[in-house]
Design a protein around this motif. Sequence first.
Motif, short mmCIF file in Angstrom:
data_model
loop_
_atom_site.label_atom_id
_atom_site.label_comp_id
_atom_site.label_asym_id
_atom_site.label_seq_id
_atom_site.Cartn_x
_atom_site.Cartn_y
_atom_site.Cartn_z
N CYS A 90 22.74 43.89 48.52
CA CYS A 90 23.74 44.63 48.35
C CYS A 90 24.54 44.42 49.64
O CYS A 90 24.02 44.84 50.74
CB CYS A 90 22.99 46.23 48.50
N THR B 147 27.15 45.79 52.59
CA THR B 147 27.68 47.17 53.20
C THR B 147 29.19 46.96 53.53
O THR B 147 29.66 46.16 53.12
CB THR B 147 26.81 47.38 54.73
N VAL C 181 17.96 47.27 49.42
CA VAL C 181 17.66 48.73 49.53
C VAL C 181 16.52 48.98 48.51
O VAL C 181 16.69 48.54 47.25
CB VAL C 181 18.98 49.47 49.16
N CYS D 84 25.93 52.21 49.35
CA CYS D 84 25.78 51.32 50.24
C CYS D 84 26.90 50.49 50.87
O CYS D 84 26.89 50.19 51.86
CB CYS D 84 24.44 50.48 49.78
N LEU E 205 23.03 53.20 57.51
CA LEU E 205 21.80 53.18 56.71
C LEU E 205 20.53 53.09 57.42
O LEU E 205 19.76 54.01 56.99
CB LEU E 205 21.72 51.72 56.00
N PRO F 52 15.66 50.06 55.22
CA PRO F 52 16.10 48.85 54.35
C PRO F 52 15.67 47.66 55.25
O PRO F 52 15.39 47.90 56.30
CB PRO F 52 17.69 49.30 54.98
#
Length: 163
Positions: free
Chosen positions: A58, A60, A68, A114, A122, A156
């Motif tokens: 994922c 950012t 995540v 995210c 995060l 994470p």
Amino acid sequence: MGNIVVAGPNEVVVVSGGCVKKDSTYVVGGSAWKTWCVSQSHRMSLEVMTLLPSVTSCETLKGVPMNVRAVAQVRIKHEIEHLKKACEQFLGKKPHEIEEIIINTFAGHLRGICGGLEVEDLYRNRERFAQSVIEEAAPDAEKMGLEILSFTYKRPHRRKRVP
């Protein structure tokens, strides 16, 4: 002639069909009458489901890939309008199929939120991130007759880029 169908407190029994009633009967922790050869009944669990949604790679806000993971507790609401929605979506499906549908919904929200945050957010604001996921996912859960009891975001993991 018929049968009495009994539902426990952790399940719903849906009795449908019949000559007189056009609506199905939803029974939680009680009983209903089922006419032979005319009505049918189906059961669905109302127990709390523990789900483990996760998203790999994922990106950012700044394009850093992250893995995540989260833990969510959800259940079907017991009010009749929510039972109807849940039965429309899930009746006849196996528990793992239901869980997969819900996990995919959470994964989409995890990926979306995210993508709007930086890596530091995060790590520092895990509770705020989890709350954001709950707020984003709650309307979709509501449409499926579900309620989110809890959602916990696990630490994470940064994914290493392959050269």
